[in-house]
Design a protein around this motif. Sequence first.
Motif, mmCIF file in Angstrom:
data_model
loop_
_atom_site.group_PDB
_atom_site.id
_atom_site.type_symbol
_atom_site.label_atom_id
_atom_site.label_comp_id
_atom_site.label_asym_id
_atom_site.label_seq_id
_atom_site.Cartn_x
_atom_site.Cartn_y
_atom_site.Cartn_z
ATOM 1 N N ILE A 29 -0.514 -13.671 0.074
ATOM 2 C CA ILE A 29 -1.440 -13.341 -0.999
ATOM 3 C C ILE A 29 -0.805 -13.691 -2.332
ATOM 4 O O ILE A 29 0.195 -13.127 -2.736
ATOM 5 C CB ILE A 29 -1.787 -11.849 -0.971
ATOM 6 N N ASN A 30 -1.419 -14.641 -3.034
ATOM 7 C CA ASN A 30 -0.883 -15.087 -4.306
ATOM 8 C C ASN A 30 -1.485 -14.267 -5.433
ATOM 9 O O ASN A 30 -2.633 -14.415 -5.780
ATOM 10 C CB ASN A 30 -1.222 -16.565 -4.516
ATOM 11 N N THR A 31 -0.704 -13.378 -5.983
ATOM 12 C CA THR A 31 -1.225 -12.503 -7.028
ATOM 13 C C THR A 31 -1.304 -13.205 -8.371
ATOM 14 O O THR A 31 -1.660 -12.599 -9.365
ATOM 15 C CB THR A 31 -0.324 -11.264 -7.173
ATOM 16 N N LYS A 32 -0.979 -14.492 -8.417
ATOM 17 C CA LYS A 32 -1.102 -15.248 -9.662
ATOM 18 C C LYS A 32 -2.288 -16.190 -9.605
ATOM 19 O O LYS A 32 -2.373 -17.169 -10.341
ATOM 20 C CB LYS A 32 0.183 -16.054 -9.937
ATOM 21 N N PHE A 139 -6.118 -2.917 2.957
ATOM 22 C CA PHE A 139 -6.065 -2.693 1.519
ATOM 23 C C PHE A 139 -6.354 -1.213 1.281
ATOM 24 O O PHE A 139 -7.358 -0.683 1.757
ATOM 25 C CB PHE A 139 -7.105 -3.567 0.824
ATOM 26 N N ARG A 140 -5.471 -0.557 0.550
ATOM 27 C CA ARG A 140 -5.631 0.874 0.278
ATOM 28 C C ARG A 140 -5.685 1.107 -1.231
ATOM 29 O O ARG A 140 -4.924 0.479 -1.983
ATOM 30 C CB ARG A 140 -4.464 1.655 0.883
ATOM 31 N N VAL A 141 -6.587 1.992 -1.655
ATOM 32 C CA VAL A 141 -6.769 2.263 -3.082
ATOM 33 C C VAL A 141 -6.864 3.762 -3.325
ATOM 34 O O VAL A 141 -7.524 4.487 -2.567
ATOM 35 C CB VAL A 141 -8.054 1.599 -3.627
ATOM 36 N N GLU A 142 -6.211 4.215 -4.379
ATOM 37 C CA GLU A 142 -6.447 5.543 -4.936
ATOM 38 C C GLU A 142 -6.881 5.325 -6.378
ATOM 39 O O GLU A 142 -6.099 4.893 -7.212
ATOM 40 C CB GLU A 142 -5.199 6.421 -4.852
ATOM 41 N N TRP A 154 -2.450 -0.766 -2.660
ATOM 42 C CA TRP A 154 -1.443 -1.288 -1.747
ATOM 43 C C TRP A 154 -2.097 -2.273 -0.779
ATOM 44 O O TRP A 154 -3.275 -2.150 -0.444
ATOM 45 C CB TRP A 154 -0.809 -0.164 -0.919
ATOM 46 N N LEU A 155 -1.307 -3.229 -0.289
ATOM 47 C CA LEU A 155 -1.760 -4.173 0.721
ATOM 48 C C LEU A 155 -0.752 -4.160 1.863
ATOM 49 O O LEU A 155 0.448 -4.380 1.649
ATOM 50 C CB LEU A 155 -1.873 -5.576 0.127
ATOM 51 N N ALA A 167 0.561 -4.473 -8.336
ATOM 52 C CA ALA A 167 0.878 -4.030 -9.690
ATOM 53 C C ALA A 167 -0.384 -3.939 -10.532
ATOM 54 O O ALA A 167 -1.356 -4.671 -10.310
ATOM 55 C CB ALA A 167 1.876 -4.992 -10.335
ATOM 56 N N ALA A 168 -0.355 -3.033 -11.504
ATOM 57 C CA ALA A 168 -1.518 -2.846 -12.378
ATOM 58 C C ALA A 168 -1.908 -4.155 -13.058
ATOM 59 O O ALA A 168 -3.090 -4.446 -13.258
ATOM 60 C CB ALA A 168 -1.211 -1.773 -13.421
#
Length: 308
Positions: A29-32, A139-142, A154-155, A167-168
Amino acid sequence: MRKSVLHITNVNRDFPGMARANTHINTHINTKTSNSSVRVWLTSMLLLCFSFAAVTPVTANAQEDVASIIAKSEKAAYYAGNDGKSMARMIIVDSQGRKQMRQFTILRKDVLNNEGTESGDQKMLVFFSRPTEVKGTVFRVEKHTNIDTDDDRWLYLPALDLVKRIAAGDKRTSFVGSHFFYEDVSGRAVSEDNFTMQNTTDTHYVLRATPKSAGSVEFSHYVVEIDKQTYLPTLINFFKGDDNYRRVEAVSVDTVQGYPTVVRSKVSDLASGGYTLMEFRGIQYDIALPDSIFSERSLRVPPREFVE
């Protein structure tokens, strides 16, 4: 994850070449990833029907109602029921017309405060089942309504048995290679933007949103159309200055258990011509999801009674 009532077009009918398409998935997963494009669940998410009615002047009363309109829209789009489940499929089409598919199940639950009422916070899990290259990815989200507290994301990558924190600063990057952003899936808090009424039509409120923290996002502003009957956001156009570079649409809406729900949405990269379609099925609300499943343990051991 917002919803409403229309027929979902069969993906194989929309994409007859799907069987021949290149379904190779890059599991890194390319976060850019370049900017293209919610909370969708899921929507983030949003409309095919444009209103061509004459625009009416904005009155002082309309301006005073902006906060109420936004509050109702956020509730309609992200807080239908106390919790929810949906199966979803994404068809990703790049600028050259090549297609990829992702299939997954979404679980969402609202967080209650000490008084037992909705706090605005949410928990979410997204379990990928197809294709095989991404099967087991979670994929987890709070999500937090406090503007001073970043959402936690989180992934889980099963091939590496690795839980990767998003990251935010990466919330507006590609969600597993699609044109949706991480923030589109978990939802953008309305408290992050300032809203003003641009105009109204017979069917929609048209609002302009400007980010309070301009340096945290890639857009300068966006314009959102909100359906007057359902309060669902049906069309969102994102701008960099005068350049409309990204669009989020609610293509189909159905009523599920009394809740208007987006069942088909689309995100388009207007610069490249690429887009992603997302379709929902098997939508259920108020299924009493236990708090215990929204944990790190579920990343490696999915709650099969709710996922399968």
